[in-house]
Design an enzyme around this catalytic site. Structure first.
Site, short mmCIF file in Angstrom:
data_model
loop_
_atom_site.label_atom_id
_atom_site.label_comp_id
_atom_site.label_asym_id
_atom_site.label_seq_id
_atom_site.Cartn_x
_atom_site.Cartn_y
_atom_site.Cartn_z
N ARG A 172 69.50 102.50 103.49
CA ARG A 172 70.60 101.52 103.43
C ARG A 172 71.94 102.23 103.30
O ARG A 172 72.93 101.82 103.93
CB ARG A 172 70.41 100.58 102.23
CG ARG A 172 69.34 99.52 102.41
CD ARG A 172 69.43 98.48 101.30
NE ARG A 172 70.68 97.73 101.36
CZ ARG A 172 71.15 96.99 100.36
NH1 ARG A 172 70.49 96.93 99.21
NH2 ARG A 172 72.28 96.34 100.49
N GLN B 227 80.04 89.95 95.03
CA GLN B 227 78.59 90.04 94.92
C GLN B 227 78.06 91.20 95.75
O GLN B 227 76.87 91.49 95.70
CB GLN B 227 77.95 88.73 95.40
CG GLN B 227 78.27 87.52 94.52
CD GLN B 227 77.78 86.23 95.17
OE1 GLN B 227 78.26 85.82 96.21
NE2 GLN B 227 76.81 85.60 94.54
N HIS C 233 76.92 92.74 91.20
CA HIS C 233 75.55 93.16 91.53
C HIS C 233 75.39 94.67 91.59
O HIS C 233 74.41 95.16 92.15
CB HIS C 233 75.12 92.53 92.86
CG HIS C 233 74.95 91.05 92.78
ND1 HIS C 233 74.75 90.25 93.89
CD2 HIS C 233 74.94 90.21 91.71
CE1 HIS C 233 74.63 88.99 93.51
NE2 HIS C 233 74.75 88.94 92.19
N GLY D 189 82.76 83.94 102.19
CA GLY D 189 81.54 84.52 102.74
C GLY D 189 80.33 84.41 101.85
O GLY D 189 79.43 85.25 101.92
N PRO E 264 82.37 80.62 107.89
CA PRO E 264 82.12 79.99 109.19
C PRO E 264 80.99 78.96 109.14
O PRO E 264 80.88 78.12 110.03
CB PRO E 264 81.75 81.18 110.10
CG PRO E 264 81.35 82.27 109.18
CD PRO E 264 82.13 82.07 107.92
N SER F 190 77.77 81.30 99.71
CA SER F 190 77.48 79.89 99.49
C SER F 190 78.01 79.43 98.14
O SER F 190 77.89 80.13 97.14
CB SER F 190 75.97 79.65 99.56
OG SER F 190 75.66 78.35 99.13
N ASP G 282 78.62 97.24 98.38
CA ASP G 282 79.36 98.27 99.12
C ASP G 282 80.73 98.48 98.47
O ASP G 282 81.11 97.77 97.53
CB ASP G 282 79.51 97.88 100.60
CG ASP G 282 80.24 96.54 100.76
OD1 ASP G 282 81.44 96.48 100.42
OD2 ASP G 282 79.61 95.57 101.22
#
Length: 266
Positions: free
Chosen positions: A79, A114, A131, A209, A236, A211, A117
């Site tokens: 990852r 959240q 996170h 970005g 979106p 919910s 990166d």
């Protein structure tokens, strides 16, 4: 760019800009959608290559690491390779410019993410991670932070070591793991406290970005709403949520540069 959007959405962007221009305390929560615009896969995306037969939810757990630490460590090293070359997109940059501008106008803009990166940091933002951080490691047994002796730490693309060999903690002989909040683990106490305080005290809460129905995002938005804040969602694929006052149904990389421009930041 904005001229290409539907007239109804343009009107909502302008309405959001007017609202934000009159408020002092803004709390922003970003999720996987903003990083996806930079090419970082989300947990909902199908795994690829050697990992296509594994579920991300099955690998990102304490039980999975205890059962097969080499497997989980190798997946996170993979990852990291996927994320290492990714750069901030216009949404990250607009947020950084907005945050920088707010300091000179004595506004309070708290940015919470959240995401694991460091694209917000690369863009220049100060951000609270709920996170964890993909580029940091700690001991799975004693929680002591770990820094590589050979290359310092995962601070930049040039200093990353993608070796899949397991690392042993010098303090307790436990295995080193990514400093990520896995499924079934609690959020970092200090980070969550920062997020709760910012949400409870803000005039406007913006969800980008992510919910507005899934926790912890839902809890922060509900807390903000309960204390009188207006809620803006940039997504979106907007969620059917009665908490939201203004919905901006487009990519953050399109909306945010235009939004901050209309606020006089750019």
């Amino acid at each position: 760019m904005l001229a290409e959007l539907p007239s109804g959405l343009i009107a909502e962007v302008e309405r959001a800009a007017k609202l934000l221009a009159t408020k002092q305390r803004i709390c922003i929560l970003t999720g996987a959608g903003i990083s996806a615009e930079s090419g970082i896969p989300t947990f909902r995306d199908k795994q690829t290559g050697l990992w296509e037969n594994y579920s991300a939810e099955d690998l990102a757990t304490p039980d999975a690491f205890a059962r097969d630490p080499k497997l989980v460590w190798s997946w996170y090293q993979w990852r990291r390779q996927q994320v290492a070359s990714k750069k901030p997109n216009p949404a990250h940059i607009a947020l950084a410019q907005w945050q920088y501008h707010s300091r000179s106008t004595h506004h309070q803009l708290t940015l919470i993410t959240q995401n694991v990166d460091d694209l917000h940091e690369q863009a220049g933002s100060v951000v609270t991670h709920l996170h964890g951080n993909l580029w940091r490691n700690k001991c799975s047994r004693c929680d002591t932070p770990y820094q590589s002796q050979s290359n310092g730490s995962y601070d930049s693309e040039d200093s990353i070591n993608f070796d899949e060999a397991l690392i042993i903690c010098q303090h307790c002989d436990g295995y080193i793991r990514p400093d990520i909040v896995w499924f079934g683990e609690s959020l970092p106490v200090q980070s969550w406290q920062t997020a709760e305080e910012a949400a409870a005290d803000c005039d406007v809460f913006i969800s980008i970005g992510t919910s507005s129905l899934v926790y912890p995002a839902a809890g922060l938005a509900q807390l903000a709403k309960h204390n009188g804040a207006k809620i803006i969602e940039i997504n979106p694929y907007p969620t059917p949520n009665t908490l939201v006052n203004i919905t901006l149904a487009a990519k953050a990389g399109v909306i945010l540069p235009e939004l901050v421009k209309r606020m006089g930041v750019l």
